[in-house]
Design a protein around this motif. Structure first.
Motif, mmCIF file in Angstrom:
data_model
loop_
_atom_site.group_PDB
_atom_site.id
_atom_site.type_symbol
_atom_site.label_atom_id
_atom_site.label_comp_id
_atom_site.label_asym_id
_atom_site.label_seq_id
_atom_site.Cartn_x
_atom_site.Cartn_y
_atom_site.Cartn_z
ATOM 1 N N ASN A 31 0.825 -1.199 0.000
ATOM 2 C CA ASN A 31 0.000 0.000 0.000
ATOM 3 C C ASN A 31 0.865 1.257 0.000
ATOM 4 O O ASN A 31 0.626 2.203 -0.753
ATOM 5 C CB ASN A 31 -0.923 0.016 1.222
ATOM 6 C CG ASN A 31 -1.862 -1.177 1.264
ATOM 7 O OD1 ASN A 31 -1.976 -1.905 0.275
ATOM 8 N ND2 ASN A 31 -2.534 -1.370 2.384
ATOM 9 N N CYS A 72 2.606 1.676 -3.355
ATOM 10 C CA CYS A 72 1.699 2.193 -4.382
ATOM 11 C C CYS A 72 1.534 3.706 -4.264
ATOM 12 O O CYS A 72 1.542 4.420 -5.276
ATOM 13 C CB CYS A 72 0.341 1.516 -4.279
ATOM 14 S SG CYS A 72 0.310 -0.175 -4.885
ATOM 15 N N GLY A 79 0.313 -1.993 -8.473
ATOM 16 C CA GLY A 79 -0.875 -2.434 -7.762
ATOM 17 C C GLY A 79 -1.096 -3.935 -7.810
ATOM 18 O O GLY A 79 -2.003 -4.455 -7.156
ATOM 19 N N SER A 81 -12.958 1.617 -9.683
ATOM 20 C CA SER A 81 -11.757 1.958 -8.934
ATOM 21 C C SER A 81 -11.020 3.114 -9.600
ATOM 22 O O SER A 81 -11.151 3.348 -10.808
ATOM 23 C CB SER A 81 -10.836 0.729 -8.876
ATOM 24 O OG SER A 81 -9.563 1.043 -8.365
ATOM 25 N N LEU A 94 -8.064 2.934 -10.166
ATOM 26 C CA LEU A 94 -7.155 2.205 -11.054
ATOM 27 C C LEU A 94 -7.733 2.034 -12.455
ATOM 28 O O LEU A 94 -6.996 1.733 -13.405
ATOM 29 C CB LEU A 94 -6.850 0.840 -10.438
ATOM 30 C CG LEU A 94 -5.586 0.101 -10.892
ATOM 31 C CD1 LEU A 94 -4.347 0.931 -10.591
ATOM 32 C CD2 LEU A 94 -5.497 -1.251 -10.192
ATOM 33 N N VAL A 142 -8.981 -5.146 -6.453
ATOM 34 C CA VAL A 142 -7.561 -4.793 -6.357
ATOM 35 C C VAL A 142 -7.373 -3.496 -5.581
ATOM 36 O O VAL A 142 -6.518 -3.398 -4.696
ATOM 37 C CB VAL A 142 -6.951 -4.664 -7.774
ATOM 38 C CG1 VAL A 142 -5.507 -4.146 -7.699
ATOM 39 C CG2 VAL A 142 -6.976 -6.008 -8.494
ATOM 40 N N MET A 143 -8.183 -2.485 -5.912
ATOM 41 C CA MET A 143 -8.091 -1.200 -5.225
ATOM 42 C C MET A 143 -9.501 -0.656 -5.006
ATOM 43 O O MET A 143 -10.057 0.001 -5.873
ATOM 44 C CB MET A 143 -7.256 -0.206 -6.043
ATOM 45 C CG MET A 143 -7.024 1.112 -5.340
ATOM 46 S SD MET A 143 -5.953 2.211 -6.318
ATOM 47 C CE MET A 143 -5.912 3.642 -5.247
ATOM 48 N N TRP A 165 -6.658 2.646 -0.085
ATOM 49 C CA TRP A 165 -5.356 2.242 -0.609
ATOM 50 C C TRP A 165 -5.026 0.818 -0.166
ATOM 51 O O TRP A 165 -3.869 0.412 -0.152
ATOM 52 C CB TRP A 165 -4.269 3.200 -0.133
ATOM 53 C CG TRP A 165 -4.238 4.485 -0.911
ATOM 54 C CD1 TRP A 165 -4.885 5.643 -0.608
ATOM 55 C CD2 TRP A 165 -3.537 4.733 -2.127
ATOM 56 N NE1 TRP A 165 -4.628 6.598 -1.567
ATOM 57 C CE2 TRP A 165 -3.796 6.066 -2.510
ATOM 58 C CE3 TRP A 165 -2.711 3.944 -2.939
ATOM 59 C CZ2 TRP A 165 -3.263 6.634 -3.654
ATOM 60 C CZ3 TRP A 165 -2.170 4.512 -4.088
ATOM 61 C CH2 TRP A 165 -2.453 5.838 -4.440
ATOM 62 N N ILE A 172 -4.518 -2.329 -1.128
ATOM 63 C CA ILE A 172 -4.256 -3.000 -2.397
ATOM 64 C C ILE A 172 -4.244 -4.517 -2.227
ATOM 65 O O ILE A 172 -3.551 -5.055 -1.349
ATOM 66 C CB ILE A 172 -2.907 -2.547 -2.988
ATOM 67 C CG1 ILE A 172 -2.834 -1.009 -3.034
ATOM 68 C CG2 ILE A 172 -2.701 -3.148 -4.365
ATOM 69 C CD1 ILE A 172 -3.888 -0.361 -3.895
#
Length: 263
Positions: free
Chosen positions: A4, A7, A51, A77, A79, A186-187, A192, A194
């Motif tokens: 985290n 990232c 990530g 997300s 992301l 994932v996110m 945060w 991850i």
């Protein structure tokens, strides 16, 4: 915990490094499309790899770089943005909230690269922005939108705002429905935390907007959303309520039909 932190650090450093590179690319080439190369080939892969997302894309044969197109996707997300830069290999521009224009580095990049800002809080400005965006699309620029207006916090496809479909009907270019699945794991939204894993992107077949009446925003929204829901289920996602098509005015993530049922 370490991932985290990594990232966050990588996101901050890569954004600070690559934003000046986009400026230089635009300056030396006199072409804002070159800024997208930096984002697609450098910034996005670094963020996605850090990530721990394993990207699996299908349907890229439905992407035509020679055809101006409006790409529409569900949103799970933060992301999603670098993922879609990688998954859709054309020099598109995002349509974003006008507030993002004032975010340091990211907002500045969006402005320099010619991405489109919509002021949804003021009707006259929103209409003017849509008209300008439609002219840009008809001139050959593809755009990318998240019609939910926000990220889903449970993985289900939320109701859609009608504005993106007003743009599509004004521009009279094809709409390509895209479904993303797994990025919210994932996110997650507003986190945060991850968790590495697969992220699936499925690009659907183009939908011909000329078969819809010029003011049939809801009909087009339903057609696009039905495809995204079906693709979500195909990818192992949660789909969405097929009847919750249009979001309540001024509210993200809640449909008009749900409000009426509650009343």
């Amino acid at each position: 915990m370490l991932r985290n932190l990594l990232c966050m650090v990588v996101t901050a450093i890569s954004t600070a490094v690559f934003f000046p590179m986009t400026l230089l690319a635009a300056l030396f080439t006199l072409n804002t499309d070159s800024t997208l190369w930096v984002v697609r080939r450098l910034w996005s892969p670094i963020l996605v790899a850090t990530g721990g997302a394993k990207l699996i894309v299908t349907g890229q044969e439905n992407v035509d770089p020679k055809r101006p197109t409006i790409y529409v996707s569900n949103h799970q997300s933060t992301l999603d943005i670098p993922i879609h830069f990688m998954a859709v290999p054309v020099p598109f521009r995002f349509v974003a909230k006008h507030q993002l224009k004032y975010v340091p580095l990211i907002g500045w990049y969006l402005w320099v690269a010619g991405h489109i800002f919509i002021n949804r809080g003021q009707r006259e400005k929103a209409i003017a922005s849509l008209d300008a965006a439609a002219r840009k699309v008809r001139g050959g620029t593809s755009v990318f939108l998240y019609p939910e207006g926000t990220r889903s916090d449970n993985g289900k496809v939320l109701p859609f705002k009608k504005g993106p479909f007003a743009l599509a009907l004004k521009a009279r270019v094809p709409v390509v429905p895209i479904t993303i699945e797994g990025s919210g794991t994932v996110m997650p939204k507003n986190s945060w935390n991850i968790v590495p894993g697969p992220v699936y992107v499925k690009i659907g077949k183009p939908i011909d907007t000329t078969t819809f009446a010029e003011n049939d925003r809801e009909g087009l929204a339903r057609a696009v959303r039905d495809v995204i829901i079906a693709q979500s289920l195909e990818l192992g996602g949660k789909g969405g309520d097929a009847e919750d098509v249009v979001a309540e005015a001024g509210v993200e993530g809640r449909s008009r039909s749900r409000r009426h049922k509650a009343l």
